[in-house]
Write a protein that holds these residues in place. Structure first.
Motif, PDB file in Angstrom:
ATOM      1  N   ASP A 287       0.813  -1.214   0.000  1.00  0.00           N
ATOM      2  CA  ASP A 287       0.000   0.000   0.000  1.00  0.00           C
ATOM      3  C   ASP A 287       0.849   1.267   0.000  1.00  0.00           C
ATOM      4  OD1 ASP A 287      -2.297  -1.571   0.119  1.00  0.00           O
ATOM      5  OD2 ASP A 287      -2.309  -1.569   2.319  1.00  0.00           O
ATOM      6  N   ALA A 288       2.155   1.111   0.092  1.00  0.00           N
ATOM      7  CA  ALA A 288       3.047   2.269   0.193  1.00  0.00           C
ATOM      8  C   ALA A 288       3.550   2.708  -1.178  1.00  0.00           C
ATOM      9  CB  ALA A 288       4.237   1.936   1.091  1.00  0.00           C
ATOM     10  N   ALA A 289       3.595   4.004  -1.360  1.00  0.00           N
ATOM     11  CA  ALA A 289       4.297   4.588  -2.499  1.00  0.00           C
ATOM     12  C   ALA A 289       5.763   4.735  -2.101  1.00  0.00           C
ATOM     13  CB  ALA A 289       3.701   5.954  -2.833  1.00  0.00           C
ATOM     14  N   SER A 290       6.621   5.154  -3.020  1.00  0.00           N
ATOM     15  CA  SER A 290       7.956   5.551  -2.596  1.00  0.00           C
ATOM     16  C   SER A 290       7.793   6.706  -1.602  1.00  0.00           C
ATOM     17  CB  SER A 290       8.788   5.980  -3.799  1.00  0.00           C
ATOM     18  OG  SER A 290       9.278   4.843  -4.498  1.00  0.00           O
ATOM     19  N   PRO A 291       8.684   6.801  -0.590  1.00  0.00           N
ATOM     20  CA  PRO A 291       8.507   7.830   0.436  1.00  0.00           C
ATOM     21  C   PRO A 291       8.215   9.219  -0.134  1.00  0.00           C
ATOM     22  CG  PRO A 291      10.225   6.328   1.107  1.00  0.00           C
ATOM     23  CD  PRO A 291       9.829   5.917  -0.284  1.00  0.00           C
ATOM     24  N   LEU A 292       8.921   9.585  -1.182  1.00  0.00           N
ATOM     25  CA  LEU A 292       8.569  10.767  -1.963  1.00  0.00           C
ATOM     26  C   LEU A 292       8.088  10.270  -3.329  1.00  0.00           C
ATOM     27  CD1 LEU A 292      11.448  13.316  -1.218  1.00  0.00           C
ATOM     28  CD2 LEU A 292       9.029  13.581  -0.613  1.00  0.00           C
ATOM     29  N   PRO A 293       6.797  10.284  -3.602  1.00  0.00           N
ATOM     30  CA  PRO A 293       6.311   9.818  -4.907  1.00  0.00           C
ATOM     31  C   PRO A 293       6.857  10.634  -6.071  1.00  0.00           C
ATOM     32  CG  PRO A 293       4.530   9.902  -3.308  1.00  0.00           C
ATOM     33  CD  PRO A 293       5.705  10.596  -2.682  1.00  0.00           C
ATOM     34  N   ARG A 294       7.213  11.866  -5.805  1.00  0.00           N
ATOM     35  CA  ARG A 294       7.935  12.724  -6.751  1.00  0.00           C
ATOM     36  C   ARG A 294       8.788  13.664  -5.917  1.00  0.00           C
ATOM     37  NH1 ARG A 294       3.589  17.259  -8.942  1.00  0.00           N
ATOM     38  NH2 ARG A 294       2.381  17.449  -7.006  1.00  0.00           N
ATOM     39  N   ALA A 295       9.848  14.171  -6.499  1.00  0.00           N
ATOM     40  CA  ALA A 295      10.773  14.993  -5.723  1.00  0.00           C
ATOM     41  C   ALA A 295      11.258  16.164  -6.549  1.00  0.00           C
ATOM     42  CB  ALA A 295      11.963  14.152  -5.250  1.00  0.00           C
ATOM     43  N   TYR A 296      11.702  17.201  -5.846  1.00  0.00           N
ATOM     44  CA  TYR A 296      12.246  18.354  -6.551  1.00  0.00           C
ATOM     45  C   TYR A 296      13.546  18.009  -7.268  1.00  0.00           C
ATOM     46  CZ  TYR A 296       8.878  21.410  -4.244  1.00  0.00           C
ATOM     47  OH  TYR A 296       7.712  22.012  -3.834  1.00  0.00           O
ATOM     48  N   GLN A 297      14.263  17.020  -6.748  1.00  0.00           N
ATOM     49  CA  GLN A 297      15.535  16.663  -7.371  1.00  0.00           C
ATOM     50  C   GLN A 297      15.928  15.227  -7.017  1.00  0.00           C
ATOM     51  OE1 GLN A 297      19.386  18.888  -8.613  1.00  0.00           O
ATOM     52  NE2 GLN A 297      19.115  19.175  -6.433  1.00  0.00           N
ATOM     53  N   TRP A 298      16.489  14.531  -8.000  1.00  0.00           N
ATOM     54  CA  TRP A 298      17.027  13.180  -7.817  1.00  0.00           C
ATOM     55  C   TRP A 298      18.373  13.150  -8.536  1.00  0.00           C
ATOM     56  CZ3 TRP A 298      18.646   8.815  -6.280  1.00  0.00           C
ATOM     57  CH2 TRP A 298      18.839   7.693  -7.084  1.00  0.00           C
ATOM     58  N   ALA A 299      19.444  13.084  -7.765  1.00  0.00           N
ATOM     59  CA  ALA A 299      20.795  13.064  -8.314  1.00  0.00           C
ATOM     60  C   ALA A 299      21.497  11.808  -7.806  1.00  0.00           C
ATOM     61  CB  ALA A 299      21.568  14.312  -7.898  1.00  0.00           C
ATOM     62  N   ASP A 300      22.012  11.017  -8.711  1.00  0.00           N
ATOM     63  CA  ASP A 300      22.614   9.741  -8.334  1.00  0.00           C
ATOM     64  C   ASP A 300      24.116   9.780  -8.566  1.00  0.00           C
ATOM     65  OD1 ASP A 300      22.549   7.185  -7.351  1.00  0.00           O
ATOM     66  OD2 ASP A 300      22.066   6.249  -9.269  1.00  0.00           O
ATOM     67  N   GLY A 301      24.863   9.462  -7.512  1.00  0.00           N
ATOM     68  CA  GLY A 301      26.315   9.444  -7.614  1.00  0.00           C
ATOM     69  C   GLY A 301      26.833   8.071  -7.996  1.00  0.00           C
ATOM     70  N   SER A 302      28.130   7.934  -7.964  1.00  0.00           N
ATOM     71  CA  SER A 302      28.774   6.634  -8.171  1.00  0.00           C
ATOM     72  C   SER A 302      29.850   6.515  -7.109  1.00  0.00           C
ATOM     73  CB  SER A 302      29.356   6.523  -9.580  1.00  0.00           C
ATOM     74  OG  SER A 302      29.702   5.189  -9.876  1.00  0.00           O
ATOM     75  N   ALA A 303      29.383   6.292  -5.879  1.00  0.00           N
ATOM     76  CA  ALA A 303      30.289   6.304  -4.727  1.00  0.00           C
ATOM     77  C   ALA A 303      31.183   5.079  -4.658  1.00  0.00           C
ATOM     78  CB  ALA A 303      29.480   6.427  -3.437  1.00  0.00           C
ATOM     79  N   TYR A 304      30.733   3.983  -5.245  1.00  0.00           N
ATOM     80  CA  TYR A 304      31.497   2.732  -5.214  1.00  0.00           C
ATOM     81  C   TYR A 304      32.302   2.652  -6.514  1.00  0.00           C
ATOM     82  CZ  TYR A 304      28.275   1.870  -1.413  1.00  0.00           C
ATOM     83  OH  TYR A 304      27.548   1.990  -0.250  1.00  0.00           O
ATOM     84  N   VAL A 305      33.476   3.225  -6.488  1.00  0.00           N
ATOM     85  CA  VAL A 305      34.271   3.375  -7.708  1.00  0.00           C
ATOM     86  C   VAL A 305      34.702   2.018  -8.251  1.00  0.00           C
ATOM     87  CG1 VAL A 305      36.301   4.508  -8.704  1.00  0.00           C
ATOM     88  CG2 VAL A 305      34.987   5.662  -6.932  1.00  0.00           C
ATOM     89  N   ASN A 306      34.712   1.001  -7.390  1.00  0.00           N
ATOM     90  CA  ASN A 306      35.007  -0.356  -7.857  1.00  0.00           C
ATOM     91  C   ASN A 306      34.065  -0.757  -8.983  1.00  0.00           C
ATOM     92  OD1 ASN A 306      36.176  -3.131  -7.570  1.00  0.00           O
ATOM     93  ND2 ASN A 306      34.099  -3.625  -6.928  1.00  0.00           N
ATOM     94  N   HIS A 307      32.810  -0.384  -8.871  1.00  0.00           N
ATOM     95  CA  HIS A 307      31.825  -0.701  -9.903  1.00  0.00           C
ATOM     96  C   HIS A 307      32.198  -0.033 -11.226  1.00  0.00           C
ATOM     97  CE1 HIS A 307      27.965  -1.187 -11.924  1.00  0.00           C
ATOM     98  NE2 HIS A 307      27.896   0.122 -12.077  1.00  0.00           N
ATOM     99  N   VAL A 308      32.561   1.234 -11.157  1.00  0.00           N
ATOM    100  CA  VAL A 308      32.937   1.972 -12.368  1.00  0.00           C
ATOM    101  C   VAL A 308      34.179   1.356 -13.001  1.00  0.00           C
ATOM    102  CG1 VAL A 308      33.554   4.235 -13.299  1.00  0.00           C
ATOM    103  CG2 VAL A 308      31.971   4.071 -11.368  1.00  0.00           C
ATOM    104  N   ALA A 309      35.161   1.022 -12.162  1.00  0.00           N
ATOM    105  CA  ALA A 309      36.409   0.454 -12.659  1.00  0.00           C
ATOM    106  C   ALA A 309      36.173  -0.866 -13.397  1.00  0.00           C
ATOM    107  CB  ALA A 309      37.387   0.247 -11.505  1.00  0.00           C
ATOM    108  N   LEU A 310      35.293  -1.697 -12.855  1.00  0.00           N
ATOM    109  CA  LEU A 310      35.016  -2.985 -13.483  1.00  0.00           C
ATOM    110  C   LEU A 310      34.317  -2.813 -14.830  1.00  0.00           C
ATOM    111  CD1 LEU A 310      33.833  -5.101 -10.417  1.00  0.00           C
ATOM    112  CD2 LEU A 310      35.928  -5.410 -11.742  1.00  0.00           C
ATOM    113  N   VAL A 311      33.350  -1.934 -14.880  1.00  0.00           N
ATOM    114  CA  VAL A 311      32.622  -1.708 -16.131  1.00  0.00           C
ATOM    115  C   VAL A 311      33.565  -1.190 -17.214  1.00  0.00           C
ATOM    116  CG1 VAL A 311      30.812  -0.352 -17.231  1.00  0.00           C
ATOM    117  CG2 VAL A 311      30.398  -1.388 -14.996  1.00  0.00           C
ATOM    118  N   ARG A 312      34.456  -0.273 -16.840  1.00  0.00           N
ATOM    119  CA  ARG A 312      35.401   0.269 -17.819  1.00  0.00           C
ATOM    120  C   ARG A 312      36.423  -0.790 -18.238  1.00  0.00           C
ATOM    121  NH1 ARG A 312      35.049   5.822 -18.385  1.00  0.00           N
ATOM    122  NH2 ARG A 312      37.138   5.932 -19.268  1.00  0.00           N
TER     123      ARG A 312
END
Length: 334
Positions: free
Chosen positions: A69-94
């Motif tokens: 019965d729950a929506a996402s805590p904010l069903p819509r937001a003023y801003q959504w910015a996603d980082g890449s804090a786990y650089v291991n993931h980036v390194a593997l993909v590259r």
């Protein structure tokens, strides 16, 4: 304190949820929506905390909390910015595509601005129009901020973390290369994301320390464990750093969501991690598994998501109790 938004209308209605996620009580007399609460946090937070305490003591009306019965805590937001804090993931993909890893990636966070006008609920299906697009899940941690001034320091930014939640940052992997080749970032390759049923204040999280959330992020695909990486390990950039990065040239409004990027752990030897069935911690997205397959076997063998697949993302505390509830989504052809 644990907060959720129940479905109903565009922005839903705010409720306070018990620590065990079994019960909820209405909070509309304090704040009709979570965004209203964030906009007026200093005034309403003490009242919401009082309501949460009353709920634990059974002294207010309550109803059973059902995650469907729950929506996402904010069903819509003023801003959504996603980082890449786990650089291991980036390194593997590259590494998989033979691209060099710039040294700056270890000191300057990567971040993209996603669509925030509509999020999927934690139990809503993932709509997929074309399986050739390469639909992938991405298990992440995310935070919701208060107002962050432009040029905020890491410490100032971290102090504005209001709530923590989980995220499934859905990606269409096969659309990404052509979009990046244009030199203008993601758009069509990043459809609507989903967030956990419940968002939690940092002080209620035993694993929250210095802008990182420790604990296994359990990622399952069709009932089989895909990953159980520890979100507090190998996180190159903590949330204070990520938020400060986002606020370097602009102020962030209350209700901004900042994501960690795909949670990813290195192997014990510092190299690529192993699948869970081989004694490793696995992966929080299919792209990383396919990357390992490419490195070891020359090509990927695991397909991307298809209609009928079921994705589940969850985190538990030391007593194995769910913390945020589960993101559980069917992939549905549209």
């Amino acid at each position: 304190m644990k907060l959720a938004t129940m479905k109903g209308g565009r922005d839903g209605r705010l409720v306070v949820v018990s620590n065990d996620l079994a019960w909820f009580t209405e909070a509309s007399h304090i704040a009709r929506t979570l965004q209203f609460a964030l906009d007026n946090w200093d005034l309403v937070e003490p009242e919401l905390r009082g309501l949460a305490e009353s709920l634990e003591h059974g002294s207010v009306p309550k109803d059973r909390f059902h995650e469907h019965d729950a929506a996402s805590p904010l069903p819509r937001a003023y801003q959504w910015a996603d980082g890449s804090a786990y650089v291991n993931h980036v390194a593997l993909v590259r590494q998989a595509r033979g691209a060099e890893m710039p040294e700056s990636f270890w000191t300057d966070p990567l971040m993209y601005q996603g669509g925030s006008d509509s999020f999927l609920g934690p139990r809503d299906p993932i709509p997929l129009k074309d399986e050739a697009w390469g639909c992938d899940l991405e298990g992440e941690v995310a935070v919701i901020t208060g107002d962050v001034p432009m040029g905020a320091s890491r410490e100032q930014a971290l102090a504005q973390v209001r709530l923590v939640m989980l995220c499934n940052d859905v990606s269409l992997r096969n659309l990404i290369p052509n979009e990046l080749a244009k030199g203008f970032g993601f758009f069509q390759s990043k459809p609507a994301s989903a967030f956990s049923p419940v968002a939690v204040t940092p002080d209620s999280l035993e694993g929250w320390q210095d802008g990182r959330l420790s604990g296994k992020l359990e990622v399952e695909l069709n009932g089989k464990v895909l990953g159980e990486a520890d979100a507090g390990v190998d996180m190159t950039f903590d949330f204070g750093t990520l938020i400060a990065h986002a606020a370097r040239t602009r102020a962030l409004s209350a209700g901004s969501i900042i994501g960690s990027g795909t949670v990813s752990n290195r192997g014990p030897d510092g190299g690529p991690g192993k699948p869970v069935d081989q004694g490793g911690l696995g992966y929080s997205c299919l792209a990383e598994l396919r990357t390992i397959e490419t490195i070891l076997e020359g090509k990927p063998s695991t397909p991307f998501l298809k209609a009928g697949d079921v994705v589940r993302i969850e985190m538990r505390d030391r007593r194995r109790h769910t913390i945020f509830g589960a993101i559980e989504q069917d992939v549905v052809a549209v």
